[in-house]
Write a protein that holds these residues in place. Structure first.
Motif, short mmCIF file in Angstrom:
data_model
loop_
_atom_site.label_atom_id
_atom_site.label_comp_id
_atom_site.label_asym_id
_atom_site.label_seq_id
_atom_site.Cartn_x
_atom_site.Cartn_y
_atom_site.Cartn_z
N PHE A 1 -9.73 30.39 -12.47
CA PHE A 1 -10.05 29.34 -13.43
C PHE A 1 -8.74 28.76 -13.97
CE2 PHE A 1 -13.55 32.23 -13.18
CZ PHE A 1 -14.65 31.39 -13.08
N PHE A 2 -8.55 27.45 -13.80
CA PHE A 2 -7.31 26.80 -14.19
C PHE A 2 -7.57 25.72 -15.23
CE2 PHE A 2 -6.63 28.24 -9.82
CZ PHE A 2 -5.47 29.00 -9.98
N ILE B 1 -11.10 24.00 -14.24
CA ILE B 1 -11.73 23.97 -12.93
C ILE B 1 -11.79 25.38 -12.35
CG2 ILE B 1 -11.20 21.57 -12.38
CD1 ILE B 1 -8.86 22.55 -10.67
N ALA B 2 -12.88 25.66 -11.67
CA ALA B 2 -13.07 26.92 -10.96
C ALA B 2 -12.70 26.67 -9.50
CB ALA B 2 -14.52 27.37 -11.07
N VAL B 3 -11.74 27.45 -9.00
CA VAL B 3 -11.25 27.28 -7.64
C VAL B 3 -11.49 28.58 -6.87
CG1 VAL B 3 -9.22 26.79 -6.22
CG2 VAL B 3 -9.49 25.67 -8.44
N ASN B 4 -12.22 28.46 -5.77
CA ASN B 4 -12.49 29.64 -4.94
C ASN B 4 -11.27 29.94 -4.08
OD1 ASN B 4 -15.15 29.92 -5.84
ND2 ASN B 4 -15.86 28.40 -4.39
N ARG B 5 -10.94 31.21 -3.97
CA ARG B 5 -9.86 31.62 -3.08
C ARG B 5 -10.34 31.53 -1.64
NH1 ARG B 5 -6.87 36.76 -5.94
NH2 ARG B 5 -6.51 35.73 -7.93
N ARG B 6 -9.40 31.41 -0.73
CA ARG B 6 -9.73 31.26 0.68
C ARG B 6 -10.32 32.52 1.30
NH1 ARG B 6 -4.59 29.01 3.53
NH2 ARG B 6 -5.93 29.40 5.30
N PHE B 7 -9.94 33.67 0.77
CA PHE B 7 -10.37 34.94 1.36
C PHE B 7 -11.15 35.76 0.34
CE2 PHE B 7 -6.38 33.63 3.34
CZ PHE B 7 -6.80 33.51 4.66
N LYS B 8 -12.01 36.60 0.83
CA LYS B 8 -12.80 37.48 -0.03
C LYS B 8 -11.98 38.73 -0.37
CE LYS B 8 -17.15 35.95 2.05
NZ LYS B 8 -17.47 34.92 1.15
N ASN B 9 -12.38 39.44 -1.43
CA ASN B 9 -11.68 40.67 -1.79
C ASN B 9 -12.12 41.81 -0.87
OD1 ASN B 9 -14.18 41.56 -2.72
ND2 ASN B 9 -13.65 41.33 -4.89
N GLN B 10 -11.62 43.01 -1.11
CA GLN B 10 -11.91 44.15 -0.23
C GLN B 10 -13.39 44.52 -0.20
OE1 GLN B 10 -9.26 47.22 -1.59
NE2 GLN B 10 -7.59 46.51 -0.27
N ALA B 11 -14.10 44.17 -1.25
CA ALA B 11 -15.54 44.45 -1.30
C ALA B 11 -16.34 43.34 -0.61
CB ALA B 11 -15.99 44.61 -2.74
N GLY B 12 -15.67 42.32 -0.07
CA GLY B 12 -16.35 41.23 0.60
C GLY B 12 -16.89 40.16 -0.33
N GLU B 13 -16.47 40.20 -1.60
CA GLU B 13 -16.95 39.24 -2.58
C GLU B 13 -15.97 38.07 -2.73
OE1 GLU B 13 -16.79 42.00 -5.77
OE2 GLU B 13 -18.86 42.64 -5.53
N GLY C 1 -11.62 22.02 -7.06
CA GLY C 1 -12.54 22.95 -7.70
C GLY C 1 -13.61 22.20 -8.46
N ASN C 2 -14.43 22.96 -9.17
CA ASN C 2 -15.54 22.40 -9.94
C ASN C 2 -15.30 22.60 -11.43
OD1 ASN C 2 -16.64 23.33 -7.20
ND2 ASN C 2 -18.20 21.92 -7.93
N LEU C 3 -15.66 21.60 -12.23
CA LEU C 3 -15.51 21.72 -13.68
C LEU C 3 -16.43 22.80 -14.21
CD1 LEU C 3 -14.26 18.82 -13.21
CD2 LEU C 3 -15.02 18.36 -15.54
N THR C 4 -15.92 23.62 -15.12
CA THR C 4 -16.72 24.69 -15.70
C THR C 4 -17.51 24.22 -16.92
OG1 THR C 4 -14.89 25.43 -17.10
CG2 THR C 4 -15.10 26.45 -14.92
#
Length: 127
Positions: A47-48, A30-42, A8-11
């Motif tokens: 944040f860990f 760190i900000a870590v993006n999830r592999r899949f988008k939510n139901q709205a496509g976002e 992830g990337n440092l916040t």
């Protein structure tokens, strides 16, 4: 087994401090993006908080900054404390054993060249 891997990337810039015994500890999130988008496509981001100890903490405090991409390997730990109002609070964080710097080093971050060495442009290398 308790071993976790995050990229992830440092916040924000790491916070470097020392314990009363003089041991260095660095904290950052760190900000870590999830592999899949939510139901709205976002895209969804988690944040860990990360804690790093010893010499690695000093290196992180010196070379990491907000926005830098890192790979963190360590244990997930949960601890609790009582806040000023007497409410019990829980904190889950990554206690890092390894931190790999993934962002390319910027030209302004270059260190001085040790005596006896010559700086070489990568384009001049034969391989």
């Amino acid at each position: 087994m308790n071993k976790s891997f995050f990229i992830g990337n440092l916040t924000k810039d790491p916070e470097l401090r020392s314990t009363q015994s003089g041991k260095a500890v660095a904290s950052f999130t760190i900000a870590v993006n999830r592999r899949f988008k939510n139901q709205a496509g976002e895209a969804v981001t988690d944040f860990f908080p990360v804690a790093v100890w010893g010499q690695l903490a000093e290196v992180c405090g010196r070379y990491l900054a907000k926005g830098k991409k890192v790979a963190v390997v360590g244990e997930l730990q949960t601890r609790s404390y009582e806040d000023k109002q007497g409410v019990k609070r829980y904190v889950t964080e990554i206690v890092a054993d390894e931190v790999e710097f993934l962002s390319p080093r910027e030209k302004s971050e270059s260190t001085s060249i040790p005596e006896g060495f010559v700086e070489v442009d990568e384009n001049d290398l034969p391989f």
